[in-house]
Design an enzyme around this catalytic site. Structure first.
Site, PDB file in Angstrom:
ATOM      1  N   ASP A 168     -57.617  56.572 -54.961  1.00 26.25           N
ATOM      2  CA  ASP A 168     -56.748  56.927 -56.302  1.00 26.25           C
ATOM      3  C   ASP A 168     -56.261  55.546 -56.732  1.00 26.25           C
ATOM      4  O   ASP A 168     -56.416  54.551 -56.370  1.00 26.25           O
ATOM      5  CB  ASP A 168     -55.379  57.695 -55.837  1.00 26.25           C
ATOM      6  CG  ASP A 168     -54.888  57.285 -54.485  1.00 26.25           C
ATOM      7  OD1 ASP A 168     -55.040  56.031 -54.099  1.00 26.25           O
ATOM      8  OD2 ASP A 168     -54.209  58.289 -53.736  1.00 26.25           O
TER       9      ASP A 168
ATOM     10  N   ASN B 150     -43.974  64.221 -48.428  1.00 32.08           N
ATOM     11  CA  ASN B 150     -44.291  65.357 -49.108  1.00 32.08           C
ATOM     12  C   ASN B 150     -45.292  66.085 -48.521  1.00 32.08           C
ATOM     13  O   ASN B 150     -45.595  67.121 -49.041  1.00 32.08           O
ATOM     14  CB  ASN B 150     -43.802  65.641 -50.462  1.00 32.08           C
ATOM     15  CG  ASN B 150     -44.964  64.909 -51.204  1.00 32.08           C
ATOM     16  OD1 ASN B 150     -45.769  64.403 -50.568  1.00 32.08           O
ATOM     17  ND2 ASN B 150     -44.868  64.869 -52.478  1.00 32.08           N
TER      18      ASN B 150
ATOM     19  N   HIS C 125     -48.543  65.213 -49.303  1.00 38.16           N
ATOM     20  CA  HIS C 125     -49.530  64.777 -50.168  1.00 38.16           C
ATOM     21  C   HIS C 125     -50.655  63.844 -49.455  1.00 38.16           C
ATOM     22  O   HIS C 125     -50.219  63.268 -48.448  1.00 38.16           O
ATOM     23  CB  HIS C 125     -49.456  64.162 -51.477  1.00 38.16           C
ATOM     24  CG  HIS C 125     -48.642  62.776 -51.504  1.00 38.16           C
ATOM     25  ND1 HIS C 125     -47.633  62.246 -52.054  1.00 38.16           N
ATOM     26  CD2 HIS C 125     -49.055  61.814 -50.808  1.00 38.16           C
ATOM     27  CE1 HIS C 125     -47.451  61.128 -52.000  1.00 38.16           C
ATOM     28  NE2 HIS C 125     -48.310  60.621 -50.991  1.00 38.16           N
TER      29      HIS C 125
ATOM     30  N   GLU D 173     -50.633  65.992 -54.905  1.00 39.84           N
ATOM     31  CA  GLU D 173     -49.349  66.567 -54.677  1.00 39.84           C
ATOM     32  C   GLU D 173     -49.218  68.149 -54.226  1.00 39.84           C
ATOM     33  O   GLU D 173     -50.209  68.915 -54.568  1.00 39.84           O
ATOM     34  CB  GLU D 173     -48.547  66.196 -56.024  1.00 39.84           C
ATOM     35  CG  GLU D 173     -48.392  64.724 -56.523  1.00 39.84           C
ATOM     36  CD  GLU D 173     -47.250  64.073 -55.467  1.00 39.84           C
ATOM     37  OE1 GLU D 173     -47.285  64.353 -54.302  1.00 39.84           O
ATOM     38  OE2 GLU D 173     -46.853  63.003 -55.949  1.00 39.84           O
TER      39      GLU D 173
HETATM   40  C1  F6R Z   1     -52.718  55.907 -51.197  1.00 37.55           C
HETATM   41  C2  F6R Z   1     -52.738  57.212 -50.904  1.00 37.55           C
HETATM   42  C3  F6R Z   1     -51.498  57.978 -50.597  1.00 37.55           C
HETATM   43  C4  F6R Z   1     -50.640  57.307 -49.366  1.00 37.55           C
HETATM   44  C5  F6R Z   1     -49.346  58.059 -49.203  1.00 37.55           C
HETATM   45  C6  F6R Z   1     -48.617  57.232 -47.933  1.00 37.55           C
HETATM   46  O1  F6R Z   1     -54.078  55.485 -51.463  1.00 37.55           O
HETATM   47  O2  F6R Z   1     -53.709  58.091 -51.280  1.00 37.55           O
HETATM   48  O3  F6R Z   1     -51.599  59.192 -50.211  1.00 37.55           O
HETATM   49  O4  F6R Z   1     -51.311  57.586 -48.230  1.00 37.55           O
HETATM   50  O5  F6R Z   1     -48.642  57.820 -50.162  1.00 37.55           O
HETATM   51  O6  F6R Z   1     -48.080  56.044 -48.420  1.00 37.55           O
HETATM   52  P1  F6R Z   1     -47.591  55.063 -47.296  1.00 37.55           P
HETATM   53  O7  F6R Z   1     -48.845  54.645 -46.440  1.00 37.55           O
HETATM   54  O8  F6R Z   1     -47.315  53.955 -48.211  1.00 37.55           O
HETATM   55  O9  F6R Z   1     -46.373  55.747 -46.502  1.00 37.55           O
END
Ligand code: F6R
Length: 248
Positions: free
Chosen positions: A67, A136, A138, A143
């Site tokens: 992303d 959450n 995702h 989301e």
């Molecule tokens: C980032 C991504 C997100 C993160 C998720 C957890 O490329 O795809 O899904 O893996 O937001 O983020 P952290 O690792 O910062 O807790």
């Protein structure tokens, strides 16, 4: 699902980097699906060390990231392109031309999404997709929703995700509210999923994703439908799964 339980984040990163390094050694032209955020930082650090000290060779590896924020140029320090360059790509012998991150500044975002899906097809998808998980539930920036979205798409980030991402930005700086994300087809078409989680903040999401019903309300739960999925999680992240409850 294979679940590797480790005692802390450091062990999680070591286990994950070993798996990725083994793949790269067996298949030097592997296509790696990569993630950003805090979760993979230790893994990237260890891969950089292996490159320097153990000749782990990235010269033929190709990477596709999950992303990118909409509205951030790849040179913006908080863009996911800059993140990947800084933590991994500039520190190993990967060819920049072999690294792909969606362009969050594309004039035609719909086209960018379409072309990112086409790129995945051209690469024959990924050999391994590294995933973190949001609190959450995702994965990538898919989301919670009423349905799973198959294709790469633009997404409005939830309030929870925007707030979670704020820690990376300077005080007063605007946190992006939209992103381009790989969809579930791109993720689930990977030959192997590797989901990492550490810390209590992830405990509910991990329990729901790994052991709850498969539902787009917990996007990460879709991994239960994949035939080759490894979860590496520490005891805190697994604390709501009920796996380690003391016997009476
Ligand atoms: C980032 C991504 C997100 C993160 C998720 C957890 O490329 O795809 O899904 O893996 O937001 O983020 P952290 O690792 O910062 O807790």
């Amino acid at each position: 699902m294979k679940l590797i339980c480790v005692s802390n984040e450091e062990e999680m990163s070591l286990e994950a980097s070993r798996l990725i390094a083994a793949l790269v050694r067996i298949k030097p032209d592997a296509v790696l699906g990569l993630a950003t955020g805090s979760t993979p930082l230790g893994t990237y650090e260890e891969l950089v060390r292996m490159h320097g000290e153990e000749n782990l060779d990235f010269s033929r590896v190709r990477t596709v990231n999950l992303d990118e924020y909409i509205g951030l140029d790849g040179n913006h320090p908080q863009s996911y392109r800059a993140f990947m360059n800084g933590y991994l790509f500039d520190r190993v012998n990967i060819s920049p031309a072999n690294t792909f991150v969606p362009n969050g500044m594309a004039e035609d975002l719909e086209r960018e999404c379409l072309e990112y899906d086409q790129l995945l097809e051209q690469l024959n998808f990924t050999d391994l997709q590294l995933l973190g998980i949001g609190s959450n539930g995702h994965i990538a920036f898919n989301e919670p929703d009423d349905y799973f979205t198959a294709h790469c798409h633009c997404v409005d980030l939830t309030h929870e995700t925007i707030e979670a991402n704020r820690r990376f930005f300077a005080e007063g700086e605007d946190v992006p509210t939209r992103a381009i994300t790989m969809g579930m087809r791109g993720i689930m078409s990977s030959r192997r999923l590797l989901l990492l989680a550490s810390g209590k903040k992830k405990a509910e999401a991990v329990a729901a994703a790994c052991f709850g019903p498969v539902s787009p309300r917990v996007p990460g739960s879709i991994i239960q439908l994949h035939h080759e999925v490894t979860v590496i999680a520490d005891l805190d992240a697994l604390s709501k799964t009920g796996l380690f409850e003391e016997a009476d």
